[in-house]
Design a protein around this motif. Sequence first.
Motif, PDB file in Angstrom:
ATOM      1  N   GLU A 216      92.084  32.881  54.642  1.00  0.00           N
ATOM      2  CA  GLU A 216      91.668  31.565  55.138  1.00  0.00           C
ATOM      3  C   GLU A 216      90.299  31.144  54.605  1.00  0.00           C
ATOM      4  OE1 GLU A 216      93.241  33.685  58.938  1.00  0.00           O
ATOM      5  OE2 GLU A 216      92.503  34.292  56.965  1.00  0.00           O
ATOM      6  N   ARG A 246      81.270  24.804  55.045  1.00  0.00           N
ATOM      7  CA  ARG A 246      81.809  23.624  55.728  1.00  0.00           C
ATOM      8  C   ARG A 246      82.005  23.898  57.221  1.00  0.00           C
ATOM      9  NH1 ARG A 246      84.781  23.711  51.057  1.00  0.00           N
ATOM     10  NH2 ARG A 246      86.656  24.531  52.043  1.00  0.00           N
ATOM     11  N   GLU A 247      81.851  22.854  58.014  1.00  0.00           N
ATOM     12  CA  GLU A 247      82.024  22.959  59.465  1.00  0.00           C
ATOM     13  C   GLU A 247      83.427  23.459  59.818  1.00  0.00           C
ATOM     14  OE1 GLU A 247      80.813  23.276  63.051  1.00  0.00           O
ATOM     15  OE2 GLU A 247      79.401  22.269  61.699  1.00  0.00           O
ATOM     16  N   SER A 248      84.412  23.085  59.009  1.00  0.00           N
ATOM     17  CA  SER A 248      85.807  23.489  59.275  1.00  0.00           C
ATOM     18  C   SER A 248      86.010  24.998  59.120  1.00  0.00           C
ATOM     19  CB  SER A 248      86.759  22.741  58.331  1.00  0.00           C
ATOM     20  OG  SER A 248      86.458  23.048  56.980  1.00  0.00           O
ATOM     21  N   GLN A 249      85.047  25.679  58.460  1.00  0.00           N
ATOM     22  CA  GLN A 249      85.184  27.132  58.259  1.00  0.00           C
ATOM     23  C   GLN A 249      84.641  27.927  59.448  1.00  0.00           C
ATOM     24  OE1 GLN A 249      83.038  27.360  54.583  1.00  0.00           O
ATOM     25  NE2 GLN A 249      84.790  26.785  53.334  1.00  0.00           N
ATOM     26  N   ARG A 250      83.796  27.283  60.256  1.00  0.00           N
ATOM     27  CA  ARG A 250      83.203  27.996  61.387  1.00  0.00           C
ATOM     28  C   ARG A 250      84.262  28.518  62.366  1.00  0.00           C
ATOM     29  NH1 ARG A 250      78.056  27.208  64.232  1.00  0.00           N
ATOM     30  NH2 ARG A 250      77.752  25.176  63.265  1.00  0.00           N
ATOM     31  N   PRO A 251      85.256  27.669  62.781  1.00  0.00           N
ATOM     32  CA  PRO A 251      86.278  28.172  63.711  1.00  0.00           C
ATOM     33  C   PRO A 251      87.102  29.324  63.146  1.00  0.00           C
ATOM     34  CG  PRO A 251      86.443  25.767  63.469  1.00  0.00           C
ATOM     35  CD  PRO A 251      85.453  26.248  62.460  1.00  0.00           C
ATOM     36  N   ILE A 252      87.241  29.381  61.813  1.00  0.00           N
ATOM     37  CA  ILE A 252      87.996  30.478  61.181  1.00  0.00           C
ATOM     38  C   ILE A 252      87.303  31.805  61.474  1.00  0.00           C
ATOM     39  CG2 ILE A 252      88.716  31.474  58.965  1.00  0.00           C
ATOM     40  CD1 ILE A 252      88.937  28.582  57.893  1.00  0.00           C
ATOM     41  N   VAL A 288      76.409  26.776  59.323  1.00  0.00           N
ATOM     42  CA  VAL A 288      76.979  25.979  58.236  1.00  0.00           C
ATOM     43  C   VAL A 288      75.841  25.506  57.336  1.00  0.00           C
ATOM     44  CG1 VAL A 288      78.328  23.933  57.624  1.00  0.00           C
ATOM     45  CG2 VAL A 288      78.872  25.208  59.722  1.00  0.00           C
ATOM     46  N   GLU A 290      76.049  23.968  53.466  1.00  0.00           N
ATOM     47  CA  GLU A 290      76.899  23.726  52.294  1.00  0.00           C
ATOM     48  C   GLU A 290      76.202  24.064  50.979  1.00  0.00           C
ATOM     49  OE1 GLU A 290      76.225  18.971  51.536  1.00  0.00           O
ATOM     50  OE2 GLU A 290      77.757  19.575  52.971  1.00  0.00           O
TER      51      GLU A 290
END
Length: 308
Positions: A216, A246-252, A288, A290
């Motif tokens: 992921e 990216r912010e979307s990677q934090r929940p991963i 995060v 970038e």
Amino acid sequence: MTQTQHAGFAAIIGAPNAGKSTLTNRLVGAKVSIVTQKVQTTRFPVRGVAIHGDAQIVLVDTPGIFSPRRRLDRAMVRAAWGGAEDADAVVHLVDVPAQLHDSPADRKAQADVESIVGGLKKAGRKAILALNKIDGMKREELLGVSQTLFETGVYDEVFMISAKTGDGVDDLKARLAALMPENPWYYPEDQTADLPARLLAAEITREKLYLRVHEELPYSAAVETTAFEERKDGGVRIEQTIYVERESQRPIILGKGGQTLKWIGQKAREELAELLDRPVHLFLHVAVDERWADKREFYGPVGLDFDA
């Protein structure tokens, strides 16, 4: 009469995922370099210390050599060639199966091997060719790859090995020992690596991160040890920040209810406690940024050239 000592440097170079870190750990007989299924896991030269007879071999596990696209890539490739230039011996590790197949990943590996051959020619440098992952390979396939590469003129000998099982590695180690110049040993006999504790801690956490979320999470994550404090009870308190782009990677990385981060922290803490031989209190944070890969402060501490 004191025994004459030999000591020197042996650089292990190769395309990403050729098995350099696995070979380094096998030669040392201890874990000094992190290993994951992700290509380009090793980002900077890691020194492992192997002993054979009266010789101490300082193994430089270098980043994979490939066609760089961004600043971090360029710095890694420069570091790899730098490790080879300064070494008393160079081992070019080649993933044999990747030389025989025709998938996009294999074709890229083949191009990387050609690039390394070209680099060795340009440097006028002879190397030891180590054909890796020979398990289950047919003899004629091995001989075919060996002959094709040997005809390039950049190798003076060939070893066929399996870094994973150890097959053939002792012979390679003995040869490297024989190539080490007469020198007093650089490190104490019981030292297996030359890596500051803060950096080792960050590398162990990065390994666990990729082991858990390698599919992921892209290659663009970093771990920084922000605090490393000795405690009165003999333990150590370590604080680390995991950087993603990216912010979307934090929940991963956090996972449901924070379970993924908890797993990463637990596995890293267990291994660090074993390596450091004392209790470890590890605290992880996710941030995060970038542009982390374009910041100078990420390069110097790990021996990478920001201006590569």
